[in-house]
Design a protein around this motif. Structure first.
Motif, PDB file in Angstrom:
ATOM      1  N   GLY A 152     -16.116  15.268   5.271  1.00 49.95           N
ATOM      2  CA  GLY A 152     -16.411  15.382   6.703  1.00 49.95           C
ATOM      3  C   GLY A 152     -16.660  14.063   7.398  1.00 49.95           C
ATOM      4  O   GLY A 152     -16.788  14.004   8.618  1.00 49.95           O
ATOM      5  N   LYS A 153     -16.736  12.983   6.642  1.00 51.32           N
ATOM      6  CA  LYS A 153     -17.026  11.671   7.241  1.00 51.32           C
ATOM      7  C   LYS A 153     -15.837  10.723   7.175  1.00 51.32           C
ATOM      8  O   LYS A 153     -15.503  10.055   8.142  1.00 51.32           O
ATOM      9  CB  LYS A 153     -18.213  11.025   6.515  1.00 51.32           C
ATOM     10  N   GLY A 154     -15.238  10.647   5.971  1.00 52.98           N
ATOM     11  CA  GLY A 154     -14.103   9.739   5.828  1.00 52.98           C
ATOM     12  C   GLY A 154     -14.064   9.061   4.475  1.00 52.98           C
ATOM     13  O   GLY A 154     -14.856   9.377   3.576  1.00 52.98           O
ATOM     14  N   THR A 155     -13.159   8.118   4.389  1.00 53.63           N
ATOM     15  CA  THR A 155     -12.864   7.498   3.096  1.00 53.63           C
ATOM     16  C   THR A 155     -12.718   5.999   3.272  1.00 53.63           C
ATOM     17  O   THR A 155     -12.183   5.533   4.276  1.00 53.63           O
ATOM     18  CB  THR A 155     -11.552   8.095   2.525  1.00 53.63           C
ATOM     19  N   LYS A 156     -13.207   5.237   2.298  1.00 51.93           N
ATOM     20  CA  LYS A 156     -13.066   3.784   2.328  1.00 51.93           C
ATOM     21  C   LYS A 156     -12.548   3.300   0.980  1.00 51.93           C
ATOM     22  O   LYS A 156     -13.053   3.707  -0.063  1.00 51.93           O
ATOM     23  CB  LYS A 156     -14.419   3.137   2.643  1.00 51.93           C
ATOM     24  N   LEU A 157     -11.579   2.449   1.065  1.00 58.32           N
ATOM     25  CA  LEU A 157     -10.964   1.941  -0.156  1.00 58.32           C
ATOM     26  C   LEU A 157     -10.963   0.417  -0.121  1.00 58.32           C
ATOM     27  O   LEU A 157     -10.749  -0.178   0.929  1.00 58.32           O
ATOM     28  CB  LEU A 157      -9.541   2.492  -0.185  1.00 58.32           C
ATOM     29  N   MET A 158     -11.246  -0.183  -1.253  1.00 56.29           N
ATOM     30  CA  MET A 158     -11.164  -1.635  -1.327  1.00 56.29           C
ATOM     31  C   MET A 158     -10.393  -2.027  -2.573  1.00 56.29           C
ATOM     32  O   MET A 158     -10.692  -1.550  -3.667  1.00 56.29           O
ATOM     33  CB  MET A 158     -12.550  -2.264  -1.355  1.00 56.29           C
ATOM     34  N   ALA A 159      -9.383  -2.860  -2.405  1.00 56.10           N
ATOM     35  CA  ALA A 159      -8.616  -3.365  -3.542  1.00 56.10           C
ATOM     36  C   ALA A 159      -8.628  -4.883  -3.469  1.00 56.10           C
ATOM     37  O   ALA A 159      -8.336  -5.471  -2.430  1.00 56.10           O
ATOM     38  CB  ALA A 159      -7.190  -2.848  -3.508  1.00 56.10           C
ATOM     39  N   ILE A 160      -9.005  -5.494  -4.581  1.00 59.01           N
ATOM     40  CA  ILE A 160      -9.048  -6.957  -4.629  1.00 59.01           C
ATOM     41  C   ILE A 160      -8.123  -7.450  -5.740  1.00 59.01           C
ATOM     42  O   ILE A 160      -8.169  -6.939  -6.856  1.00 59.01           O
ATOM     43  CB  ILE A 160     -10.492  -7.459  -4.881  1.00 59.01           C
ATOM     44  N   PHE A 161      -7.281  -8.406  -5.397  1.00 57.91           N
ATOM     45  CA  PHE A 161      -6.379  -9.030  -6.367  1.00 57.91           C
ATOM     46  C   PHE A 161      -6.777 -10.494  -6.545  1.00 57.91           C
ATOM     47  O   PHE A 161      -7.166 -11.152  -5.571  1.00 57.91           O
ATOM     48  CB  PHE A 161      -4.935  -9.038  -5.849  1.00 57.91           C
ATOM     49  N   GLN A 162      -6.652 -11.015  -7.762  1.00 56.91           N
ATOM     50  CA  GLN A 162      -6.726 -12.469  -7.918  1.00 56.91           C
ATOM     51  C   GLN A 162      -5.520 -13.026  -7.182  1.00 56.91           C
ATOM     52  O   GLN A 162      -4.374 -12.691  -7.514  1.00 56.91           O
ATOM     53  CB  GLN A 162      -6.694 -12.858  -9.405  1.00 56.91           C
ATOM     54  N   TYR A 163      -5.766 -13.866  -6.190  1.00 59.84           N
ATOM     55  CA  TYR A 163      -4.691 -14.294  -5.293  1.00 59.84           C
ATOM     56  C   TYR A 163      -3.517 -14.928  -6.042  1.00 59.84           C
ATOM     57  O   TYR A 163      -2.359 -14.604  -5.792  1.00 59.84           O
ATOM     58  CB  TYR A 163      -5.254 -15.260  -4.239  1.00 59.84           C
ATOM     59  N   ASP A 164      -3.821 -15.851  -6.963  1.00 60.39           N
ATOM     60  CA  ASP A 164      -2.721 -16.569  -7.621  1.00 60.39           C
ATOM     61  C   ASP A 164      -2.389 -15.986  -8.993  1.00 60.39           C
ATOM     62  O   ASP A 164      -1.790 -16.662  -9.831  1.00 60.39           O
ATOM     63  CB  ASP A 164      -3.049 -18.062  -7.725  1.00 60.39           C
ATOM     64  N   HIS A 165      -2.769 -14.727  -9.230  1.00 57.79           N
ATOM     65  CA  HIS A 165      -2.448 -14.122 -10.532  1.00 57.79           C
ATOM     66  C   HIS A 165      -0.937 -14.019 -10.687  1.00 57.79           C
ATOM     67  O   HIS A 165      -0.229 -13.620  -9.760  1.00 57.79           O
ATOM     68  CB  HIS A 165      -3.087 -12.739 -10.639  1.00 57.79           C
ATOM     69  N   ILE A 166      -0.470 -14.349 -11.875  1.00 58.43           N
ATOM     70  CA  ILE A 166       0.971 -14.391 -12.143  1.00 58.43           C
ATOM     71  C   ILE A 166       1.647 -13.034 -11.902  1.00 58.43           C
ATOM     72  O   ILE A 166       2.791 -12.964 -11.471  1.00 58.43           O
ATOM     73  CB  ILE A 166       1.206 -14.901 -13.600  1.00 58.43           C
ATOM     74  N   ASP A 167       0.927 -11.960 -12.127  1.00 56.26           N
ATOM     75  CA  ASP A 167       1.510 -10.622 -11.972  1.00 56.26           C
ATOM     76  C   ASP A 167       1.321 -10.017 -10.582  1.00 56.26           C
ATOM     77  O   ASP A 167       1.730  -8.888 -10.343  1.00 56.26           O
ATOM     78  CB  ASP A 167       0.897  -9.654 -13.004  1.00 56.26           C
ATOM     79  N   ARG A 168       0.664 -10.783  -9.680  1.00 60.56           N
ATOM     80  CA  ARG A 168       0.427 -10.180  -8.376  1.00 60.56           C
ATOM     81  C   ARG A 168       1.729 -10.025  -7.590  1.00 60.56           C
ATOM     82  O   ARG A 168       2.475 -10.959  -7.413  1.00 60.56           O
ATOM     83  CB  ARG A 168      -0.572 -11.001  -7.554  1.00 60.56           C
ATOM     84  N   MET A 169       1.974  -8.816  -7.151  1.00 59.63           N
ATOM     85  CA  MET A 169       3.210  -8.578  -6.403  1.00 59.63           C
ATOM     86  C   MET A 169       3.074  -9.227  -5.022  1.00 59.63           C
ATOM     87  O   MET A 169       1.965  -9.428  -4.531  1.00 59.63           O
ATOM     88  CB  MET A 169       3.446  -7.071  -6.224  1.00 59.63           C
ATOM     89  N   PRO A 170       4.219  -9.542  -4.419  1.00 63.15           N
ATOM     90  CA  PRO A 170       4.152 -10.130  -3.074  1.00 63.15           C
ATOM     91  C   PRO A 170       3.587  -9.137  -2.068  1.00 63.15           C
ATOM     92  O   PRO A 170       3.585  -7.926  -2.314  1.00 63.15           O
ATOM     93  CB  PRO A 170       5.606 -10.459  -2.756  1.00 63.15           C
ATOM     94  N   LEU A 171       3.115  -9.672  -0.962  1.00 63.65           N
ATOM     95  CA  LEU A 171       2.533  -8.818   0.063  1.00 63.65           C
ATOM     96  C   LEU A 171       3.595  -7.903   0.681  1.00 63.65           C
ATOM     97  O   LEU A 171       3.325  -6.748   0.995  1.00 63.65           O
ATOM     98  CB  LEU A 171       1.907  -9.713   1.137  1.00 63.65           C
TER      99      LEU A 171
END
Ligand SMILES: Nc1ncnc2c1ncn2[C@@H]1O[C@H](COP(=O)(O)OP(=O)(O)OP(=O)(O)O)[C@@H](O)[C@H]1O
Ligand SMILES: [Mg+2]
Length: 190
Positions: A95-114
């Motif tokens: 009845g109120k809502g939902t909040k999501l937070m995702a944090i990536f290591q910015y320069d991680h080799i496996d981080r997909m592009p934005l």
């Protein structure tokens, strides 16, 4: 998923399906902490405890129409963030809502592009004119310099008066505004 913008699109669609009237999206590159942070919050129907737990595991969905009976949006986003030395948090209240937070290591080799965040934002705004979007994009450099871009459909609607968001000139205007904002905070680099 090939890029993070597709995750964001999925999360926005989840919020829309949850009947949100306002979706707040924040994207922050925090160079001092070497983090790329995504926060998405809605005022939709929310989830009870069981749904919240299930939503973070693959194979759960409340979609009735689907053939493959699995919900993968949230689990995949979580997995990708955690794979990149990051974190994932999901909070919700019925009845109120939902909040999501995702944090990536910015320069991680496996981080997909934005990916193409401009089209993701513009498409979501135009595709769901009944939903309001608050978008905050932030870039915090190593020396502490902060660049910020704030966008609100409520502000735009106020200025437009009776002109609908779907009006072609308005679409072009939103597209340009978003492009300038993305340039301002150097999001192409993200
Ligand atoms: N913002 C939200 N508000 C309320 N319920 C949500 C929200 N996001 C997700 N859920 C619930 O969690 C379930 C799982 O979401 P998830 O994105 O993982 O899968 P899906 O949307 O069902 O399917 P897919 O994303 O794979 O097409 C949804 O079916 C819905 O019941
Ligand atoms: Mg989904």
């Amino acid at each position: 998923m090939q890029d993070i913008s597709l995750h964001i699109l999925d999360i926005i669609e989840n919020s829309v399906r949850a009947k949100a009237s306002l979706i707040k999206i924040e994207i922050i590159r925090e160079m001092m902490r070497n983090e790329l942070i995504f926060i998405i919050e809605d005022d939709g129907i929310g989830m009870d405890y069981n749904t919240l737990e299930s939503a973070q595991n693959p194979f759960y969905t409340s979609k009735l129409e689907r053939v493959k009976k699995v919900g993968l949006g949230i689990p995949l986003f979580k997995q990708n963030a955690e794979m990149c030395n990051g974190r994932f948090e999901l909070e919700s209240e019925l009845g109120k809502g939902t909040k999501l937070m995702a944090i990536f290591q910015y320069d991680h080799i496996d981080r997909m592009p934005l990916g193409n965040m401009k089209d993701t934002f513009v498409g979501s705004i135009i595709g769901h004119p009944e939903v309001d979007f608050d978008i905050v994009l932030k870039n915090i450099e190593l020396d502490g310099t902060v660049d910020e871009f704030i966008f609100s459909t409520r502000e735009i609607k106020k200025e437009l008066g009776d002109i609908p968001l779907s009006y072609p000139d308005v679409m072009t205007f939103i597209d340009q505004l978003m492009e300038e904002g993305i340039k301002k905070i150097k999001m192409e680099e993200f």
